[in-house]
Enzyme design. Sequence first.
Site, PDB file in Angstrom:
ATOM      1  N   LYS A  43      -0.437  11.317   4.944  1.00  0.00           N
ATOM      2  CA  LYS A  43      -0.313  10.214   5.912  1.00  0.00           C
ATOM      3  C   LYS A  43       0.464   9.052   5.291  1.00  0.00           C
ATOM      4  O   LYS A  43       1.396   8.507   5.886  1.00  0.00           O
ATOM      5  CB  LYS A  43      -1.709   9.731   6.345  1.00  0.00           C
ATOM      6  CG  LYS A  43      -1.671   8.472   7.206  1.00  0.00           C
ATOM      7  CD  LYS A  43      -3.043   7.858   7.445  1.00  0.00           C
ATOM      8  CE  LYS A  43      -2.879   6.486   8.093  1.00  0.00           C
ATOM      9  NZ  LYS A  43      -4.126   5.788   8.339  1.00  0.00           N
ATOM     10  N   LYS A  87       0.835  -1.216   0.000  1.00  0.00           N
ATOM     11  CA  LYS A  87       0.000   0.000   0.000  1.00  0.00           C
ATOM     12  C   LYS A  87       0.870   1.267   0.000  1.00  0.00           C
ATOM     13  O   LYS A  87       0.643   2.192  -0.779  1.00  0.00           O
ATOM     14  CB  LYS A  87      -0.915  -0.049   1.233  1.00  0.00           C
ATOM     15  CG  LYS A  87      -1.586   1.244   1.604  1.00  0.00           C
ATOM     16  CD  LYS A  87      -2.962   1.380   1.048  1.00  0.00           C
ATOM     17  CE  LYS A  87      -3.512   2.763   1.353  1.00  0.00           C
ATOM     18  NZ  LYS A  87      -4.742   3.053   0.697  1.00  0.00           N
TER      19      LYS A  87
END
Length: 296
Positions: A246, A171
């Site tokens: 993030k 990811k």
Amino acid sequence: MATIGFIGLGNMGGPMAANLVKAGHQVQGFDLSEDAKGKLAEAGGTACGSAVEAIAGAEVVVTMLPAGRHVEGVYLGEDGLIAAAKAGTLFIDSSTIDVATARKVAVAAEAAGMAMVDAPVSGGVGGATAGTLTFMVGGPDAAFAAAQPCLDVMGKTIVHAGGAGNGQAAKICNNMILGISMIGVSEAFVLAEKLGLDHQKLFDIASTASGQCWSLTTYCPVPGPVPTSPANRDYQAGFTADMMLKDLKLAQDAANASGANTPLGAEAAQIYGLFSGEGSGSVDFSGIVRFLRGKG
Ligand code: NAD
């Protein structure tokens, strides 16, 4: 049909849990927000008073929490899910968190005789609602096989990326490519503007030449060439700049911890940090083109 405990019923977890209910599972959910629990009850699930109550009798537990510290807090310790779960429970953590925490929690789960996968997603709230998420899964083969039927209900593409933590690794590597490429495509449009080259002309040429990439052809950061991209609706998110920040920070933490050299990833994190810092955190991440233009 299984009894599934679901912890974290926010923007993503709420619709994911609702899809499990629709598929016929008995879903017992918990969230710190009463509102989020209310939505699960409306969808036909059972709202519980605590995380431990939500996993009572569950064969599968799904968590969808904001960050690593929440995941660690919910799973570990005397009051945590691992201590409270029945033997052989399968844990699926779909939160996007740091690789180190994902591996730490997986080791604790395995030591307690549980199966666990990290299974972060891409596809956003739209994908969560439609049940078309992509899951990037890390964990042993047996745990992946056990998780697959549940993931199939919530997603369309399920990829086994390797052992514990590798779902998170996949990811953050993917999103580091995305952050860097979005800045690259945006810089090209900003330069084209200065040189008197039309947006559409640059798009037509680059999208069929070696500059072709997803940030250009699917999510074009200027209005016009790709009518569905957020640039055509004043950069309403989609995927916010803060979410990109993030993930870029998680990538930098992992790069620093592992000794990987990622100078463009570091620069992308800096640029999104500045963009967010000027109050644009909730803007779609493709709005970075406006920030770059402003830099003159
Ligand atoms: P969110 O803030 O909407 O939901 C998180 C939920 O967790 C909240 O409802 C919060 O109350 C709850 N929560 C926090 N601590 C808790 C605890 N100790 N016990 C029970 N509940 C607790 O966030 P989201 O958008 O649903 O994102 C969840 C995860 O998915 C994040 O890791 C995010 O990075 C990732 N993600 C989000 C998107 C997106 O488009 N929103 C896309 C891909 C991945």
